[in-house]
Design a protein around this motif. Structure first.
Motif, PDB file in Angstrom:
ATOM      1  N   MET A   1      16.240  -9.847 -13.279  1.00 24.59           N
ATOM      2  CA  MET A   1      15.852  -8.521 -12.905  1.00 24.59           C
ATOM      3  C   MET A   1      17.356  -7.696 -12.717  1.00 24.59           C
ATOM      4  O   MET A   1      18.176  -8.141 -12.302  1.00 24.59           O
ATOM      5  N   SER A   2      17.231  -6.410 -13.429  1.00 25.72           N
ATOM      6  CA  SER A   2      18.390  -5.543 -13.330  1.00 25.72           C
ATOM      7  C   SER A   2      18.526  -5.391 -11.823  1.00 25.72           C
ATOM      8  O   SER A   2      17.851  -5.605 -10.956  1.00 25.72           O
ATOM      9  N   SER A   3      19.665  -4.318 -11.572  1.00 24.94           N
ATOM     10  CA  SER A   3      19.960  -4.021 -10.236  1.00 24.94           C
ATOM     11  C   SER A   3      19.131  -3.140  -9.776  1.00 24.94           C
ATOM     12  O   SER A   3      18.830  -2.750  -8.567  1.00 24.94           O
ATOM     13  N   THR A   4      18.299  -2.482 -10.710  1.00 22.75           N
ATOM     14  CA  THR A   4      17.462  -1.394 -10.187  1.00 22.75           C
ATOM     15  C   THR A   4      15.869  -2.312 -10.350  1.00 22.75           C
ATOM     16  O   THR A   4      15.649  -2.355 -11.385  1.00 22.75           O
ATOM     17  N   ASP A   5      15.214  -2.353  -9.313  1.00 18.16           N
ATOM     18  CA  ASP A   5      14.056  -3.209  -9.193  1.00 18.16           C
ATOM     19  C   ASP A   5      13.021  -1.939  -9.755  1.00 18.16           C
ATOM     20  O   ASP A   5      12.432  -1.079  -8.971  1.00 18.16           O
ATOM     21  N   GLU A   6      12.364  -2.261 -10.883  1.00 14.49           N
ATOM     22  CA  GLU A   6      11.528  -1.580 -11.466  1.00 14.49           C
ATOM     23  C   GLU A   6      10.127  -1.828 -11.296  1.00 14.49           C
ATOM     24  O   GLU A   6       9.026  -1.376 -12.019  1.00 14.49           O
ATOM     25  N   ARG A   7       9.722  -2.949 -10.450  1.00 13.18           N
ATOM     26  CA  ARG A   7       8.181  -3.212 -10.037  1.00 13.18           C
ATOM     27  C   ARG A   7       7.647  -2.154  -9.302  1.00 13.18           C
ATOM     28  O   ARG A   7       8.192  -1.250  -8.749  1.00 13.18           O
ATOM     29  N   LYS A   8       6.341  -2.119  -9.435  1.00 13.31           N
ATOM     30  CA  LYS A   8       5.602  -1.385  -8.938  1.00 13.31           C
ATOM     31  C   LYS A   8       5.656  -1.386  -7.361  1.00 13.31           C
ATOM     32  O   LYS A   8       6.015  -2.551  -6.909  1.00 13.31           O
ATOM     33  N   HIS A   9       5.592  -0.289  -6.524  1.00 12.13           N
ATOM     34  CA  HIS A   9       5.737  -0.542  -5.101  1.00 12.13           C
ATOM     35  C   HIS A   9       4.629   0.035  -4.427  1.00 12.13           C
ATOM     36  O   HIS A   9       4.367   1.443  -4.463  1.00 12.13           O
ATOM     37  N   ILE A  10       3.823  -0.611  -3.772  1.00 12.90           N
ATOM     38  CA  ILE A  10       2.582  -0.060  -2.969  1.00 12.90           C
ATOM     39  C   ILE A  10       2.621  -0.310  -1.510  1.00 12.90           C
ATOM     40  O   ILE A  10       3.045  -0.926  -0.932  1.00 12.90           O
ATOM     41  N   LEU A  11       2.278   0.849  -1.083  1.00 14.87           N
ATOM     42  CA  LEU A  11       2.320   1.053   0.497  1.00 14.87           C
ATOM     43  C   LEU A  11       0.861   0.777   0.952  1.00 14.87           C
ATOM     44  O   LEU A  11      -0.120   1.473   0.619  1.00 14.87           O
ATOM     45  N   CYS A  12       0.735   0.017   1.877  1.00 12.51           N
ATOM     46  CA  CYS A  12      -0.802  -0.625   2.630  1.00 12.51           C
ATOM     47  C   CYS A  12      -0.566   0.056   3.790  1.00 12.51           C
ATOM     48  O   CYS A  12       0.300  -0.163   4.583  1.00 12.51           O
ATOM     49  N   THR A  13      -1.701   0.862   4.223  1.00 19.10           N
ATOM     50  CA  THR A  13      -1.613   1.424   5.614  1.00 19.10           C
ATOM     51  C   THR A  13      -3.072   0.861   6.342  1.00 19.10           C
ATOM     52  O   THR A  13      -3.937   1.078   5.738  1.00 19.10           O
ATOM     53  N   ILE A  54      -0.626  -8.642  -2.827  1.00 21.53           N
ATOM     54  CA  ILE A  54       0.099  -7.575  -3.689  1.00 21.53           C
ATOM     55  C   ILE A  54       1.613  -8.311  -3.995  1.00 21.53           C
ATOM     56  O   ILE A  54       2.079  -8.546  -5.113  1.00 21.53           O
ATOM     57  N   ALA A  55       2.084  -8.723  -3.157  1.00 25.98           N
ATOM     58  CA  ALA A  55       3.690  -9.480  -3.012  1.00 25.98           C
ATOM     59  C   ALA A  55       3.222 -10.906  -3.792  1.00 25.98           C
ATOM     60  O   ALA A  55       4.333 -10.955  -4.590  1.00 25.98           O
ATOM     61  N   HIS A  56       2.523 -11.427  -3.446  1.00 22.74           N
ATOM     62  CA  HIS A  56       2.115 -12.690  -4.324  1.00 22.74           C
ATOM     63  C   HIS A  56       1.986 -12.658  -5.688  1.00 22.74           C
ATOM     64  O   HIS A  56       2.295 -13.346  -6.412  1.00 22.74           O
ATOM     65  N   LEU A  57       1.536 -11.376  -5.998  1.00 17.55           N
ATOM     66  CA  LEU A  57       1.159 -10.959  -7.374  1.00 17.55           C
ATOM     67  C   LEU A  57       2.307 -10.485  -8.207  1.00 17.55           C
ATOM     68  O   LEU A  57       2.476 -10.462  -9.282  1.00 17.55           O
ATOM     69  N   GLY A  58       3.564 -10.356  -7.479  1.00 18.08           N
ATOM     70  CA  GLY A  58       4.717 -10.046  -7.968  1.00 18.08           C
ATOM     71  C   GLY A  58       5.175  -8.616  -7.726  1.00 18.08           C
ATOM     72  O   GLY A  58       6.043  -8.125  -8.246  1.00 18.08           O
ATOM     73  N   ALA A  59       4.325  -7.641  -7.251  1.00 16.12           N
ATOM     74  CA  ALA A  59       4.567  -6.355  -6.925  1.00 16.12           C
ATOM     75  C   ALA A  59       5.382  -6.108  -5.485  1.00 16.12           C
ATOM     76  O   ALA A  59       5.482  -7.214  -4.941  1.00 16.12           O
ATOM     77  N   ARG A  60       6.030  -5.113  -5.401  1.00 16.69           N
ATOM     78  CA  ARG A  60       6.601  -4.773  -3.982  1.00 16.69           C
ATOM     79  C   ARG A  60       5.465  -4.030  -3.370  1.00 16.69           C
ATOM     80  O   ARG A  60       4.720  -3.567  -3.587  1.00 16.69           O
ATOM     81  N   ALA A  61       5.618  -4.623  -1.958  1.00 17.93           N
ATOM     82  CA  ALA A  61       4.294  -4.214  -1.154  1.00 17.93           C
ATOM     83  C   ALA A  61       5.125  -3.713   0.121  1.00 17.93           C
ATOM     84  O   ALA A  61       6.062  -4.484   0.770  1.00 17.93           O
ATOM     85  N   SER A  62       4.679  -2.830   1.128  1.00 18.73           N
ATOM     86  CA  SER A  62       5.143  -2.477   2.296  1.00 18.73           C
ATOM     87  C   SER A  62       3.777  -2.269   3.162  1.00 18.73           C
ATOM     88  O   SER A  62       2.891  -1.724   2.697  1.00 18.73           O
ATOM     89  N   PHE A  63       4.019  -2.456   4.432  1.00 20.93           N
ATOM     90  CA  PHE A  63       2.869  -2.026   5.443  1.00 20.93           C
ATOM     91  C   PHE A  63       3.340  -1.197   6.220  1.00 20.93           C
ATOM     92  O   PHE A  63       4.235  -1.118   6.799  1.00 20.93           O
ATOM     93  N   ALA A  64       2.367  -0.138   6.738  1.00 23.19           N
ATOM     94  CA  ALA A  64       2.617   0.785   7.651  1.00 23.19           C
ATOM     95  C   ALA A  64       1.285   0.771   8.410  1.00 23.19           C
ATOM     96  O   ALA A  64       0.365   1.006   8.132  1.00 23.19           O
ATOM     97  N   GLY A  65       1.584   0.652   9.869  1.00 28.63           N
ATOM     98  CA  GLY A  65       0.383   0.653  10.782  1.00 28.63           C
ATOM     99  C   GLY A  65       0.748   0.535  12.335  1.00 28.63           C
ATOM    100  O   GLY A  65       2.020  -0.183  12.245  1.00 28.63           O
ATOM    101  N   PRO A  66      -0.135   0.695  13.077  1.00 26.85           N
ATOM    102  CA  PRO A  66       0.269   0.355  14.603  1.00 26.85           C
ATOM    103  C   PRO A  66       0.214  -1.099  14.741  1.00 26.85           C
ATOM    104  O   PRO A  66      -0.621  -1.888  14.105  1.00 26.85           O
ATOM    105  N   LEU A  67       0.714  -1.616  15.742  1.00 30.30           N
ATOM    106  CA  LEU A  67       0.737  -3.122  16.021  1.00 30.30           C
ATOM    107  C   LEU A  67       0.532  -3.344  17.648  1.00 30.30           C
ATOM    108  O   LEU A  67       1.424  -3.851  18.177  1.00 30.30           O
ATOM    109  N   GLY A  68      -0.212  -2.650  18.094  1.00 32.18           N
ATOM    110  CA  GLY A  68      -0.672  -2.832  19.384  1.00 32.18           C
ATOM    111  C   GLY A  68      -0.290  -1.528  20.514  1.00 32.18           C
ATOM    112  O   GLY A  68       0.281  -0.646  19.927  1.00 32.18           O
ATOM    113  N   GLY A  69      -0.743  -1.706  21.691  1.00 34.10           N
ATOM    114  CA  GLY A  69      -0.281  -0.748  22.342  1.00 34.10           C
ATOM    115  C   GLY A  69       0.889  -0.667  23.153  1.00 34.10           C
ATOM    116  O   GLY A  69       1.706  -1.636  22.779  1.00 34.10           O
ATOM    117  N   PRO A  70       1.065   0.022  24.316  1.00 26.20           N
ATOM    118  CA  PRO A  70       2.342  -0.379  24.957  1.00 26.20           C
ATOM    119  C   PRO A  70       2.685  -1.711  25.685  1.00 26.20           C
ATOM    120  O   PRO A  70       1.518  -2.289  25.764  1.00 26.20           O
TER     121      PRO A  70
END
Length: 80
Positions: A1-13, A54-70
């Protein structure tokens, strides 16, 4: 893969959850107590699980969400 990662990037919220897994020898019948032979926990939640898949299928994935309370107010959130 080149220095620019051209895979799809999906944000999961969504939320991350802690799934409680009980293994039983037979499927429980209604209104009958069933003894579990094993117990375990696993991180989960729809968005978090989707990001992993999604990551196992080869795309880039990010997760955004709360991880609990105080800290100290949410025992499950304190485990993350």
């Amino acid at each position: 893969m080149s220095s620019t990662d051209e895979r799809k990037h999906i944000l999961c919220t969504g939320i991350a959850v802690l799934d409680l897994i009980f293994r039983v020898n037979t499927f429980p019948r209604p209104e009958v107590k069933t003894q579990a032979s094993e117990f375990g926990t696993i991180n989960g939640g729809n968005a978090a699980n989707a990001a992993v898949a999604i990551a196992h299928l080869g795309a880039r994935a990010s997760f955004a969400g709360p991880l609990g309370g105080p800290r100290g107010a949410d025992s499950v959130g304190d485990t993350f």
